[in-house]
Design an enzyme around this catalytic site. Sequence first.
Site, PDB file in Angstrom:
ATOM      1  N   GLU A 130       3.057  -7.637   8.915  1.00 56.36           N
ATOM      2  CA  GLU A 130       3.043  -6.186   9.102  1.00 56.36           C
ATOM      3  C   GLU A 130       3.947  -5.462   8.119  1.00 56.36           C
ATOM      4  O   GLU A 130       3.847  -4.268   7.935  1.00 56.36           O
ATOM      5  CB  GLU A 130       3.471  -5.841  10.534  1.00 56.36           C
ATOM      6  CG  GLU A 130       2.366  -6.013  11.548  1.00 56.36           C
ATOM      7  CD  GLU A 130       1.112  -5.236  11.161  1.00 56.36           C
ATOM      8  OE1 GLU A 130       1.185  -4.004  11.139  1.00 56.36           O
ATOM      9  OE2 GLU A 130       0.079  -5.872  10.899  1.00 56.36           O
ATOM     10  N   ASP A 140      -9.104   0.743 -26.126  1.00 56.58           N
ATOM     11  CA  ASP A 140      -8.781   2.025 -26.739  1.00 56.58           C
ATOM     12  C   ASP A 140      -9.640   3.129 -26.158  1.00 56.58           C
ATOM     13  O   ASP A 140      -9.164   4.214 -25.888  1.00 56.58           O
ATOM     14  CB  ASP A 140      -9.028   1.973 -28.254  1.00 56.58           C
ATOM     15  CG  ASP A 140      -7.970   1.125 -28.919  1.00 56.58           C
ATOM     16  OD1 ASP A 140      -8.184   0.695 -30.050  1.00 56.58           O
ATOM     17  OD2 ASP A 140      -6.924   0.891 -28.277  1.00 56.58           O
ATOM     18  N   ARG A 184      -4.259  -7.752 -20.592  1.00 61.62           N
ATOM     19  CA  ARG A 184      -5.123  -7.135 -21.605  1.00 61.62           C
ATOM     20  C   ARG A 184      -4.328  -6.331 -22.630  1.00 61.62           C
ATOM     21  O   ARG A 184      -4.812  -6.063 -23.717  1.00 61.62           O
ATOM     22  CB  ARG A 184      -6.187  -6.255 -20.942  1.00 61.62           C
ATOM     23  CG  ARG A 184      -7.014  -7.029 -19.924  1.00 61.62           C
ATOM     24  CD  ARG A 184      -8.132  -6.236 -19.322  1.00 61.62           C
ATOM     25  NE  ARG A 184      -9.210  -6.012 -20.259  1.00 61.62           N
ATOM     26  CZ  ARG A 184      -9.421  -4.915 -20.925  1.00 61.62           C
ATOM     27  NH1 ARG A 184      -8.638  -3.873 -20.753  1.00 61.62           N
ATOM     28  NH2 ARG A 184     -10.406  -4.813 -21.765  1.00 61.62           N
ATOM     29  N   PRO A 231       0.815  -1.217   0.000  1.00 56.76           N
ATOM     30  CA  PRO A 231       0.000   0.000   0.000  1.00 56.76           C
ATOM     31  C   PRO A 231       0.852   1.271   0.000  1.00 56.76           C
ATOM     32  O   PRO A 231       0.338   2.367  -0.216  1.00 56.76           O
ATOM     33  CB  PRO A 231      -0.824  -0.111   1.290  1.00 56.76           C
ATOM     34  CG  PRO A 231      -0.259  -1.235   2.081  1.00 56.76           C
ATOM     35  CD  PRO A 231       0.593  -2.054   1.190  1.00 56.76           C
TER      36      PRO A 231
HETATM   37  N1  ADE Z   1      -0.750  -5.131   0.116  1.00 59.24           N
HETATM   38  C1  ADE Z   1      -1.665  -4.817   1.067  1.00 59.24           C
HETATM   39  N2  ADE Z   1      -2.468  -3.835   0.647  1.00 59.24           N
HETATM   40  C2  ADE Z   1      -2.079  -3.520  -0.625  1.00 59.24           C
HETATM   41  C3  ADE Z   1      -2.519  -2.590  -1.601  1.00 59.24           C
HETATM   42  N3  ADE Z   1      -3.536  -1.764  -1.367  1.00 59.24           N
HETATM   43  N4  ADE Z   1      -1.870  -2.551  -2.774  1.00 59.24           N
HETATM   44  C4  ADE Z   1      -0.833  -3.363  -3.016  1.00 59.24           C
HETATM   45  N5  ADE Z   1      -0.367  -4.257  -2.150  1.00 59.24           N
HETATM   46  C5  ADE Z   1      -0.977  -4.346  -0.949  1.00 59.24           C
END
Ligand code: ADE
Length: 250
Positions: free
Chosen positions: A114, A167, A152, A87
């Site tokens: 974590e 496209d 894709r 994230p």
């Molecule tokens: N791992 C945990 N949450 C994630 C996210 N939102 N995007 C990519 N990898 C992740």
Amino acid sequence: MRIDVLTLFPEMFHGPLEASIVGRAQAAGILQVHLWNIRDFTDDRHRQVDDYPFGGGAGMIMKPEPVFAAVRHVLGKEKAPVLLMTPQGERFGHGLAEELAKEKRLLMLCGHYEGIDERIRESVVTQQISIGDYVLTGGELPAMVVIDAIVRFLPGALGEATAVWTDSFAEGLLEYPQYTRPRVFEGMDVPEILLSGDHQRIARWRRRESLRRTLLQRPELLAGLELSKEDRELLAAIEEELSQSSDRSD
Ligand code: ADE
């Protein structure tokens, strides 16, 4: 294209990678996905992949040794982008999918627990990718999302008709409404114009509806586009229509 995935849960990938377009792309030799279990690269009796954080705190951290060993084993002397799903990464989107699809080979690393030992990020990872501002339990689902979006763009992976759809998104607008048979369903009609056979009028209607949808759902997309004079006129007409209907409801 070859994608190697390093994960603690390779079994999560089986369903999604075997079905539909991704499955067909693999059967056709357009894409090869190799799944590697990071636990297979441990060399201790307990096959330990995580440990407590130095400095204390909650949660477990992915250990560096198995990940380094896995990356070295999988890549050997070859070079390829090493993508960490996290994230904290760059936000994934259409543009990044298109860029990544140009690579011959990718390695994806799925984080868990974590976090991962920072030395993995510093020495092994070349790019970090987030699929959105929410925290999932691991990088597996994000890796599948990224693989699906990349496929894709691989030549031959989609039929002609679907390629056209790509496209239209590439232009940065949302898709126009689509209908199929029956013409009337539970009292709801298909817009008359789509039955007219007048391809020019249909194209104009679709463009207007794409613009309308984008204006209503994702107005920030419009700000980044260079619109033609005709598009600007269509948008002005839509905005006028919308302001009249809101006046009426006041
Ligand atoms: N791992 C945990 N949450 C994630 C996210 N939102 N995007 C990519 N990898 C992740």
